[in-house]
Design an enzyme around this catalytic site. Structure first.
Site, mmCIF file in Angstrom:
data_model
loop_
_atom_site.group_PDB
_atom_site.id
_atom_site.type_symbol
_atom_site.label_atom_id
_atom_site.label_comp_id
_atom_site.label_asym_id
_atom_site.label_seq_id
_atom_site.Cartn_x
_atom_site.Cartn_y
_atom_site.Cartn_z
ATOM 1 N N ARG A 54 52.737 6.532 -13.834
ATOM 2 C CA ARG A 54 53.041 4.803 -14.767
ATOM 3 C C ARG A 54 52.779 4.830 -15.625
ATOM 4 N NH1 ARG A 54 51.578 0.507 -10.558
ATOM 5 N NH2 ARG A 54 52.010 -0.588 -12.246
ATOM 6 N N CYS A 100 50.764 4.758 -3.923
ATOM 7 C CA CYS A 100 50.551 3.673 -4.986
ATOM 8 C C CYS A 100 49.527 3.702 -5.392
ATOM 9 C CB CYS A 100 51.425 2.188 -4.664
ATOM 10 S SG CYS A 100 50.871 1.050 -3.351
ATOM 11 N N ARG A 130 52.160 -10.448 -12.845
ATOM 12 C CA ARG A 130 51.987 -9.876 -11.314
ATOM 13 C C ARG A 130 51.538 -11.052 -10.455
ATOM 14 N NH1 ARG A 130 48.016 -5.070 -8.861
ATOM 15 N NH2 ARG A 130 50.002 -3.648 -9.401
ATOM 16 N N ASP A 170 51.834 3.038 2.166
ATOM 17 C CA ASP A 170 51.312 1.650 1.585
ATOM 18 C C ASP A 170 50.107 1.210 2.572
ATOM 19 O OD1 ASP A 170 50.133 -0.136 -0.145
ATOM 20 O OD2 ASP A 170 52.371 -1.240 -0.801
ATOM 21 N N HIS A 184 57.715 -4.206 -6.234
ATOM 22 C CA HIS A 184 56.570 -3.286 -6.672
ATOM 23 C C HIS A 184 57.465 -2.411 -7.433
ATOM 24 C CE1 HIS A 184 53.081 -2.272 -9.062
ATOM 25 N NE2 HIS A 184 52.517 -1.784 -8.135
ATOM 26 N N GLN A 187 55.947 0.885 -10.094
ATOM 27 C CA GLN A 187 55.996 1.815 -9.114
ATOM 28 C C GLN A 187 56.660 3.223 -8.867
ATOM 29 O OE1 GLN A 187 51.591 2.023 -8.388
ATOM 30 N NE2 GLN A 187 53.286 4.106 -7.933
HETATM 31 N N1 NVA Z 1 51.830 -3.586 -1.551
HETATM 32 C C1 NVA Z 1 50.327 -3.868 -2.002
HETATM 33 C C2 NVA Z 1 50.587 -2.580 -3.063
HETATM 34 C C3 NVA Z 1 49.328 -2.728 -4.704
HETATM 35 C C4 NVA Z 1 49.815 -2.168 -5.502
HETATM 36 C C5 NVA Z 1 50.361 -5.387 -2.337
HETATM 37 O O1 NVA Z 1 50.710 -5.489 -2.786
HETATM 38 O O2 NVA Z 1 48.900 -5.180 -2.328
HETATM 39 N N1 CP Z 2 49.452 0.989 -7.963
HETATM 40 C C1 CP Z 2 48.934 -0.093 -8.200
HETATM 41 O O1 CP Z 2 49.925 -1.191 -8.556
HETATM 42 O O2 CP Z 2 47.948 -0.509 -8.932
HETATM 43 P P1 CP Z 2 47.260 -1.719 -8.985
HETATM 44 O O3 CP Z 2 47.206 -2.866 -7.956
HETATM 45 O O4 CP Z 2 45.626 -1.241 -9.234
HETATM 46 O O5 CP Z 2 47.625 -1.838 -10.487
#
Ligand code: NVA
Ligand code: CP
Length: 303
Positions: A289, A261, A103, A221, A130, A133
């Site tokens: 997930r 998500c 990540r 989101d 992502h 997800q």
């Molecule tokens: N769009 C959000 C998703 C978090 C799971 C981010 O990138 O922070």
């Molecule tokens: N939805 C998701 O990816 O959650 P986290 O940021 O907690 O991993």
């Protein structure tokens, strides 16, 4: 290793391979023991340069349930965070472990990890995508409406962010319709949008209510993703009105479900009456997930 040997983007997998993963995720959910221990003796390295609750815990638990182990590697603590090149990190980790979940910010770093390593790489979220997800989200939709998604319209309300881009990739491969309502200047990635438009019905509109009309899935989101904290005030102004509440949901079908998500900001992108209401499937979505990622781990690392 070819692109299907990694999971960097939903667009890298064929419809058949994605469907195989979703079917396996369903089987693993119904009967967790049916997987056996395909990861026995194997280790997944999990590299994080951003925060996580669901991704971290579901991958770690999933690897353990498949008989393997997972290592949590925060960029704050490993040499990557002090400037060791991603290519060198890939070469070294490939000598120790059997797969990497990452990540981070830049999709190019995920691609570089896959290019320079010799083991499968899984994208656990970048600024662009992502994919893990969306696999869980599609699993949740299939649980509700069955595996034929051709009659399903998904409405995306809000930022054209990593989630929106992965929704576009999934719509293109799995054949559902996607209607996105994004404010000006916050549209999804242009190339991803064009590619999806070539494959399925994709509409980009400004009005959230218009996007929701006839949708069986309404999803959104946060307004400011990880790494955009300094833009939060400006984004709050831009996303004024991009708020999924009961009125927006009333445009969708009677059996429509709401997905997010998570983490969510009640009172911003979603009203508590929706995320905590009867249409919400966000807890099943979060659970999925685990199942969807176990399917991906078994397919990529299970041998
Ligand atoms: N769009 C959000 C998703 C978090 C799971 C981010 O990138 O922070
Ligand atoms: N939805 C998701 O990816 O959650 P986290 O940021 O907690 O991993």
């Amino acid at each position: 290793m070819d692109a299907a040997g990694h999971f960097l983007s939903i667009a890298d997998w064929s419809t058949e391979r994605l469907t195989q993963a979703l079917d396996l995720a369903d089987r693993l959910k119904a009967d967790p023991a049916s997987a056996g221990r395909p990861l026995a003796g194997k280790t997944l390295a999990m590299l994080f340069t951003k925060s996580s609750t669901r991704t971290r815990v579901s991958f770690e638990v999933g690897a353990h349930q498949l008989g393997g182990q997972a290592l949590f590697l925060s960029a704050r603590d490993i040499q990557l965070g002090r400037g060791e090149p991603i290519a060198d990190t890939a070469r070294v980790l490939s000598r120790y472990v059997h797969g990497i979940m990452i990540r981070t910010f830049d999709q190019e770093d995920v691609v570089a990890l896959a290019e320079h390593g010799t083991i499968p790489v899984i994208n656990g979220l970048t600024d662009l995508l992502h994919p893990c997800q969306i696999m869980a989200d599609v699993q949740t939709i299939r649980e509700e409406f069955g595996p034929d998604l051709s009659g399903v319209t998904v409405a995306w309300i809000g930022d054209g962010n990593n989630m929106a881009n992965s929704w576009l990739n999934a719509a293109a491969r799995l054949g559902f319709s996607l209607r996105l309502a994004c404010p000006e200047g916050y549209e999804p990635d242009a190339a991803t949008l064009e590619a999806a438009r070539d494959a399925t019905s994709v509409e980009l509109v400004r009005d959230p209510a218009e996007a929701a009309v006839g949708a069986r899935v309404v999803t959104t989101d946060v307004w400011a993703s990880m790494g955009q904290e300094e833009e939060a005030a400006e984004r709050a102004r831009a996303f004024d009105g991009y708020h999924v509440d009961a009125e927006i949901m009333s445009n969708a079908t009677e059996d429509a479900i709401f997905l997010h998500c998570l983490p969510a900001h009640r009172g911003e992108e979603v009203a508590a009456e929706v995320i905590d209401g009867p249409a919400s499937r966000v807890w099943d979505e979060a659970e999925n997930r685990l199942h969807a990622q176990k399917a991906i781990l078994a397919m990529l690392m299970g041998g």
